[in-house]
Design an enzyme around this catalytic site. Sequence first.
Site, PDB file in Angstrom:
ATOM      1  N   ARG A 112      -3.047 -20.856  38.822  1.00 31.57           N
ATOM      2  CA  ARG A 112      -1.789 -21.419  38.339  1.00 31.57           C
ATOM      3  C   ARG A 112      -2.000 -22.688  37.531  1.00 31.57           C
ATOM      4  NH1 ARG A 112       3.366 -20.289  40.884  1.00 31.57           N
ATOM      5  NH2 ARG A 112       3.952 -22.463  40.774  1.00 31.57           N
TER       6      ARG A 112
ATOM      7  N   ARG B 247      21.056  -7.564  36.536  1.00 36.22           N
ATOM      8  CA  ARG B 247      20.861  -7.330  37.978  1.00 36.22           C
ATOM      9  C   ARG B 247      22.159  -7.549  38.732  1.00 36.22           C
ATOM     10  NH1 ARG B 247      15.547  -8.980  40.665  1.00 36.22           N
ATOM     11  NH2 ARG B 247      16.654 -10.882  41.192  1.00 36.22           N
TER      12      ARG B 247
ATOM     13  N   ARG C 211      23.956 -12.487  41.118  1.00 38.53           N
ATOM     14  CA  ARG C 211      23.502 -13.637  41.883  1.00 38.53           C
ATOM     15  C   ARG C 211      23.433 -14.852  40.974  1.00 38.53           C
ATOM     16  NH1 ARG C 211      18.231 -11.953  44.964  1.00 38.53           N
ATOM     17  NH2 ARG C 211      17.425 -12.736  42.993  1.00 38.53           N
TER      18      ARG C 211
END
Length: 226
Positions: A88, A127, A160
Amino acid sequence: MILLLFGPPGCGKGTQAAFLAERFHIPAISTGEVFRAECKAGTPLGKMACSILAKGGLVDDEIVNGIVASRIAREDCAQGFLLDGYPRTVPQAQAFSKLLRDRQLPSPVVIHLHVEDSVLVARLTARRQCSQCGHIYNRLSQPSRVEGRCDIDGAPLVSREDDAESVILDRLRAYRTLTNPILDWYGPSNIRTVDGSLTPDAVQHAIDGAVRNGHAMAFNGLGHRS
Ligand SMILES: [Zn+2]
């Protein structure tokens, strides 16, 4: 075969990781899952993993490197492995290269799933989640049978908050800020970029070719960075 998989949120990375694991008979290791498992186990390393999770994955490179090093030393990684979520940072990438050299392992095949922001935003804002059972649908790729209603319990589907466009754009920016320096460090000639905006089958096919090609290179001793 050592694979590193990079790709923005919504690019289908999880699906492709599972495909590659099956295709090449190697474990797909999500570092997030490894940290959660270590944390649960309560070992000394686990206690450090808990602190990583508490800080959103952004602590000490050394601890993260140590956890990854111990995970890939396990039996199931003898034929290779796929890492998702690691490295990362550039120092993590450097440490990982050193680890591979020290263990006389081949250099990794770095796969980058590229998808335009506009496509990701369209996918992610499509979504919907069932307000009752939590099942996730996607108006583009996995629609419910009846528009706006859950297949399982008929409850209304809602979007969401973290799928709002502004939140998604922030996540994509954060992803690029984190990932671009790592991809730069590996260098364009060591990265297999795959167009992730195709259908999952077409992406699979492209990844398969990219991995074979990259794997041949790694075995010819090319691509090790230090
Ligand atoms: Zn439901």
